[in-house]
Every structure is written in C-alpha cells, then in structure tokens.
Design a protein around this motif. Sequence first.
Motif, PDB file in Angstrom:
ATOM      1  N   ARG A 110      15.689 -18.447   7.394  1.00  0.00           N
ATOM      2  CA  ARG A 110      15.476 -17.484   8.489  1.00  0.00           C
ATOM      3  C   ARG A 110      16.751 -17.336   9.308  1.00  0.00           C
ATOM      4  N   PHE A 111      17.375 -18.455   9.610  1.00  0.00           N
ATOM      5  CA  PHE A 111      18.601 -18.432  10.399  1.00  0.00           C
ATOM      6  C   PHE A 111      19.712 -17.685   9.665  1.00  0.00           C
ATOM      7  N   ILE A 112      19.868 -17.963   8.402  1.00  0.00           N
ATOM      8  CA  ILE A 112      20.914 -17.304   7.616  1.00  0.00           C
ATOM      9  C   ILE A 112      20.703 -15.789   7.596  1.00  0.00           C
ATOM     10  N   THR A 113      19.457 -15.360   7.466  1.00  0.00           N
ATOM     11  CA  THR A 113      19.162 -13.918   7.497  1.00  0.00           C
ATOM     12  C   THR A 113      19.616 -13.304   8.806  1.00  0.00           C
ATOM     13  N   HIS A 114      19.366 -13.998   9.916  1.00  0.00           N
ATOM     14  CA  HIS A 114      19.786 -13.489  11.222  1.00  0.00           C
ATOM     15  C   HIS A 114      21.315 -13.446  11.331  1.00  0.00           C
ATOM     16  N   ILE A 115      21.991 -14.488  10.848  1.00  0.00           N
ATOM     17  CA  ILE A 115      23.452 -14.495  10.896  1.00  0.00           C
ATOM     18  C   ILE A 115      24.013 -13.310  10.116  1.00  0.00           C
ATOM     19  N   GLU A 116      23.507 -13.122   8.910  1.00  0.00           N
ATOM     20  CA  GLU A 116      24.026 -12.044   8.065  1.00  0.00           C
ATOM     21  C   GLU A 116      23.718 -10.671   8.664  1.00  0.00           C
ATOM     22  N   ALA A 117      22.548 -10.535   9.284  1.00  0.00           N
ATOM     23  CA  ALA A 117      22.200  -9.257   9.921  1.00  0.00           C
ATOM     24  C   ALA A 117      23.102  -8.982  11.121  1.00  0.00           C
ATOM     25  N   ALA A 118      23.371 -10.011  11.911  1.00  0.00           N
ATOM     26  CA  ALA A 118      24.253  -9.834  13.068  1.00  0.00           C
ATOM     27  C   ALA A 118      25.647  -9.424  12.630  1.00  0.00           C
ATOM     28  N   ASN A 119      26.149 -10.053  11.589  1.00  0.00           N
ATOM     29  CA  ASN A 119      27.473  -9.688  11.077  1.00  0.00           C
ATOM     30  C   ASN A 119      27.481  -8.239  10.586  1.00  0.00           C
ATOM     31  N   ALA A 120      26.415  -7.851   9.883  1.00  0.00           N
ATOM     32  CA  ALA A 120      26.346  -6.480   9.365  1.00  0.00           C
ATOM     33  C   ALA A 120      26.228  -5.458  10.485  1.00  0.00           C
ATOM     34  N   ALA A 121      25.493  -5.826  11.536  1.00  0.00           N
ATOM     35  CA  ALA A 121      25.261  -4.899  12.648  1.00  0.00           C
ATOM     36  C   ALA A 121      26.394  -4.908  13.664  1.00  0.00           C
ATOM     37  N   GLY A 122      27.254  -5.913  13.599  1.00  0.00           N
ATOM     38  CA  GLY A 122      28.326  -6.028  14.580  1.00  0.00           C
ATOM     39  C   GLY A 122      27.839  -6.447  15.945  1.00  0.00           C
ATOM     40  N   LEU A 123      26.727  -7.210  15.982  1.00  0.00           N
ATOM     41  CA  LEU A 123      26.174  -7.685  17.246  1.00  0.00           C
ATOM     42  C   LEU A 123      26.292  -9.208  17.333  1.00  0.00           C
ATOM     43  N   PRO A 124      26.322  -9.743  18.550  1.00  0.00           N
ATOM     44  CA  PRO A 124      26.355 -11.194  18.714  1.00  0.00           C
ATOM     45  C   PRO A 124      24.996 -11.822  18.441  1.00  0.00           C
ATOM     46  N   LEU A 125      25.042 -13.126  18.166  1.00  0.00           N
ATOM     47  CA  LEU A 125      23.836 -13.935  17.987  1.00  0.00           C
ATOM     48  C   LEU A 125      23.504 -14.683  19.265  1.00  0.00           C
ATOM     49  N   VAL A 126      22.219 -14.786  19.564  1.00  0.00           N
ATOM     50  CA  VAL A 126      21.720 -15.654  20.630  1.00  0.00           C
ATOM     51  C   VAL A 126      21.126 -16.880  19.945  1.00  0.00           C
ATOM     52  N   ILE A 127      21.768 -18.036  20.124  1.00  0.00           N
ATOM     53  CA  ILE A 127      21.478 -19.221  19.333  1.00  0.00           C
ATOM     54  C   ILE A 127      20.598 -20.212  20.083  1.00  0.00           C
ATOM     55  N   HIS A 128      19.504 -20.602  19.430  1.00  0.00           N
ATOM     56  CA  HIS A 128      18.632 -21.694  19.872  1.00  0.00           C
ATOM     57  C   HIS A 128      18.925 -22.895  18.981  1.00  0.00           C
ATOM     58  N   THR A 129      19.220 -24.035  19.580  1.00  0.00           N
ATOM     59  CA  THR A 129      19.375 -25.258  18.794  1.00  0.00           C
ATOM     60  C   THR A 129      18.799 -26.426  19.581  1.00  0.00           C
ATOM     61  N   ARG A 130      17.937 -27.188  18.919  1.00  0.00           N
ATOM     62  CA  ARG A 130      17.346 -28.354  19.572  1.00  0.00           C
ATOM     63  C   ARG A 130      17.308 -29.512  18.578  1.00  0.00           C
ATOM     64  N   LYS A 131      18.013 -30.575  18.918  1.00  0.00           N
ATOM     65  CA  LYS A 131      18.166 -31.747  18.044  1.00  0.00           C
ATOM     66  C   LYS A 131      18.699 -31.348  16.670  1.00  0.00           C
ATOM     67  N   SER A 132      19.524 -30.313  16.636  1.00  0.00           N
ATOM     68  CA  SER A 132      20.000 -29.749  15.365  1.00  0.00           C
ATOM     69  C   SER A 132      21.380 -29.136  15.497  1.00  0.00           C
ATOM     70  N   ALA A 133      22.143 -29.551  16.498  1.00  0.00           N
ATOM     71  CA  ALA A 133      23.389 -28.851  16.821  1.00  0.00           C
ATOM     72  C   ALA A 133      24.380 -28.871  15.669  1.00  0.00           C
ATOM     73  N   ASP A 134      24.547 -30.016  15.014  1.00  0.00           N
ATOM     74  CA  ASP A 134      25.542 -30.093  13.945  1.00  0.00           C
ATOM     75  C   ASP A 134      25.175 -29.177  12.780  1.00  0.00           C
ATOM     76  N   ASP A 135      23.907 -29.183  12.371  1.00  0.00           N
ATOM     77  CA  ASP A 135      23.478 -28.305  11.283  1.00  0.00           C
ATOM     78  C   ASP A 135      23.570 -26.835  11.695  1.00  0.00           C
ATOM     79  N   THR A 136      23.205 -26.546  12.944  1.00  0.00           N
ATOM     80  CA  THR A 136      23.281 -25.170  13.440  1.00  0.00           C
ATOM     81  C   THR A 136      24.696 -24.639  13.338  1.00  0.00           C
ATOM     82  N   LEU A 137      25.641 -25.398  13.859  1.00  0.00           N
ATOM     83  CA  LEU A 137      27.028 -24.947  13.856  1.00  0.00           C
ATOM     84  C   LEU A 137      27.622 -24.946  12.448  1.00  0.00           C
TER      85      LEU A 137
END
Length: 257
Positions: A110-137
């Motif tokens: 799900r996260f990867i889909t959002h990243i790829e969509a943001a890149n395609a749309a030229g929009l920034p991502l609003v990132i939620h990370t909880r106990k997962s910062a290293d994997d998120t980044l």
Amino acid sequence: MYLIDSHCHLNFEGLAERLPEVFDNMAKNQVRQALAISVSRDSFAQVLAIAQAHDHVYATVGIHPDSESAAEFSFDELVEHARHPKVAAIGETGLDYHWCSGDLTWQHHRFITHIEAANAAGLPLVIHTRKSADDTLALMREYHAQSAVMHCFAEDVRVAKIALDLGYYLSFSGIVTFKNAADVQAAARYCPADRLLVETDSPFLAPVPHRGKRNEPAYVRHTAEFLAQLRGETLEHIMQHTSDNFYRLFPKVPRLT
C-alpha cells in the motif's frame, strides 16, 4: 505573519459538526490555512467537500496504514484524484508497527503504491510512521520518494537526520510540548528552520495546556509558541519559516497576501 495547520482531520467527530466555530477560533489565533488529511476512501470524499466549500482549506488523498481490510485506492485512482485543484498531497500513508503486526506485506505494498503515485503526480507525501521509522525511510529511499513530510514527528535526532538528509520535512505536533518528549524536543531543536512545519493532528494530541482534551487547528499556536521558546527564536520567526516551508512543500496551495 500567520500559522498554517499542516495536518488536521476536519471531517472527524468533534470538528466536523462545529466547523464555523473551528474556523473562527483559527482566525483568532492567526491560523489562516489548514490541510485536511484523508485516511480512507470515505474520508477523502469528506475532506475534499470541506476543502471545496472553504477557500482556506486544502485536502489530501490517501489510505492510512492501520487497517488491512481498508478499501484501497489504486495507483490510477490516486493519480486521478491528485489532479483535483484542491488536492495538495498524497497521504497520509506509511507504515505502522504499533497497531499492526504479523505479515505486513500488504502494508508495504500500500505504501509503495502511494509513493509511486505521488512521484507520478508530482505531489508530496504525508508520511505516517509508528515504531517503523527505519523501514519507512528505507522504502522511501528505495522507491525514490521525491518530496515528503514526516507528519507528527515523534522520533529522535538519529531518525530526524536520516529524513532530513533525504530532503524531507519534519512536522511537529502537540507531542513536542509534552514533558516526557525529550527525544522529540531534541529533534525539534536539531531541525533546520527551512525544514520545519507545525500541525495539530486534531482532534488528537492536543498540546499543553490543553493536553488530554479535544484538539483543534487553533491550538497549533501553542505548539508554535513552544517551539519558539525551545529553539530560542521568536514566534514571528516560527510563523514565517513554517509558512514559507508549507508553501514550498505544497505548491498547489496559494500563498496568502
């Protein structure tokens, strides 16, 4: 000089039914704009309706990572919704290892889909990370997330440095005002002025002196005042930089005069 609440949930109970009062309180506290955040398909329709009805509100489109059974947006749907003039970002999205456990392949996809969509749309991502910062980044680096804010930043200086080195912004919520938030406060001192944002995440996480009560966008002023004192800066300095940063990160939102 004014403030912008870079992350709030205006469609949630406690805010949605009292929007005129919420907006009046914002004005009284020099909070002139707000970004209303989508967390589901239903909430996107709700926040977009609010944004369309109010010039000073913009919206995002995304699915929160806390529920495997949540109805998804496809890549194509995210990109299509991102074209709307009042949609300023993709998210909130990310990883959450607090509420979710076990095989989290679905969450990563799900996260990867959002990243790829943001890149395609030229929009920034609003990132939620909880106990997962290293994997998120790590996923953001691997999939070349071009522009992002680490919403409700609740990590330490180590994580802040990784995010900042990747070119991302840090947004501080009422958590930074809590007495037990020494690591977050250190990160807030470390964050360069040109990467700093403020938010409420309302109706959650009300800052001191309203901690434990329902939060609302007007209270972002308390967080800004705390950050000014913490960083040895004036409130006007925080207002100027966080507003400038917001417009740089979210270029679809017009700067107020």
